[in-house]
Design an enzyme around this catalytic site. Structure first.
Site, PDB file in Angstrom:
ATOM      1  N   ASP A 129      -3.965   2.295  -4.608  1.00 61.88           N
ATOM      2  CA  ASP A 129      -3.523   2.092  -6.004  1.00 61.88           C
ATOM      3  C   ASP A 129      -2.304   1.207  -6.276  1.00 61.88           C
ATOM      4  O   ASP A 129      -1.896   0.817  -7.309  1.00 61.88           O
ATOM      5  CB  ASP A 129      -2.887   3.563  -6.544  1.00 61.88           C
ATOM      6  N   HIS A 136       1.722   3.762  -4.129  1.00 61.21           N
ATOM      7  CA  HIS A 136       2.258   4.547  -3.293  1.00 61.21           C
ATOM      8  C   HIS A 136       2.157   3.998  -1.804  1.00 61.21           C
ATOM      9  O   HIS A 136       1.079   3.647  -1.519  1.00 61.21           O
ATOM     10  CB  HIS A 136       1.616   5.873  -3.491  1.00 61.21           C
ATOM     11  N   SER A 163       6.063  11.684  -7.419  1.00 60.77           N
ATOM     12  CA  SER A 163       5.010  11.305  -6.499  1.00 60.77           C
ATOM     13  C   SER A 163       5.568  10.736  -5.063  1.00 60.77           C
ATOM     14  O   SER A 163       5.094  10.797  -4.151  1.00 60.77           O
ATOM     15  CB  SER A 163       4.022  10.660  -6.754  1.00 60.77           C
TER      16      SER A 163
END
Length: 230
Positions: A203, A206, A54
């Site tokens: 979060d 990221h 990701s």
């Protein structure tokens, strides 16, 4: 998002009324005069494969804001005719990356001149055995070396809450494999944004778009230097 000023029609009317009394053009501002000319993109296209999870896929970002997108723009601004294929898949572990590497390489329209590899973060977050992470990355780097594709390896560090024993096994994986296969190592990919909440998404894993720009600024030299000289 761009906002159109409600005063725009009024400004246009005033401009038309002033046509008979045109003022001399204003001198360029000091800031505009200081902008260096754009570096032309020259030479053949330089295909690059960004292969990872990701952190490369652009989780939580808009189109064009991912690390491969912004890195390509930064390289082109330097005159490097880069074309980066984003093969990042959110949630991928090193085992999943290893499983799809051959397919990814075969699906490229032309052979990449460089591979950027960013995997292992999800292994760490899931507390998977570091020995498995090492073995999977080792096989991927071996495969890329067989293909004659140089690598930039984006390193990861274990989270402190996993303990010293886990970190002692996980953290050396990247520098040791980079040395083994002659890869260019970025010791800790997230270093420019770590402990900077304004550069991280909610979060806390990221980067934001601004965080991505900070990472690109910190790594673009490594990527440019790793490209085979033409």
């Amino acid at each position: 998002m761009r906002f159109v000023s409600l005063a725009f029609p009024a400004i246009c009317a005033l401009s038309l009324a002033a046509c008979d009394k045109a003022a001399p053009p204003a001198p360029p501002s000091e800031s505009a005069a200081e902008v260096p000319p754009a570096i032309p993109v020259v030479g053949p296209e330089r295909p690059i494969l960004a292969f990872g999870d990701s952190l490369l896929a652009g989780y939580g970002l808009e189109d064009g804001e991912s690390y491969p997108d912004r890195l390509e723009q930064a390289l082109r601004a330097r005159g490097v005719n880069a074309k980066i294929a984003n093969a990042g898949v959110s949630g991928d572990t090193t085992a999943a990356g290893l499983q799809r590497l051959n397919f990814t390489l075969k699906s490229q329209p032309v052979k990449p001149q460089l591979a950027i590899v960013s995997l292992g973060g999800n292994d760490m977050l899931r507390s998977l055995p570091p020995a498995e992470t090492r073995a999977n990355l080792d096989r991927m780097l071996q495969r890329l070396k067989q293909e004659g594709i140089p690598v930039v390896l984006l390193g990861m560090l274990a989270a402190p809450n996993l303990g010293k024993d886990y970190a002692a096994q996980f953290n050396p994986i990247y520098p040791q494999l980079a040395e083994k296969y002659g890869a260019v190592l970025v010791p800790f990919f997230l270093q420019p944004v770590i402990d900077k909440p304004d550069l991280m998404q909610g979060d806390h894993v990221h980067p934001t778009a601004i965080g991505i720009d900070a990472i690109v600024a910190a790594t673009v030299d490594d990527v440019e230097d790793a490209l085979p000289k033409t």
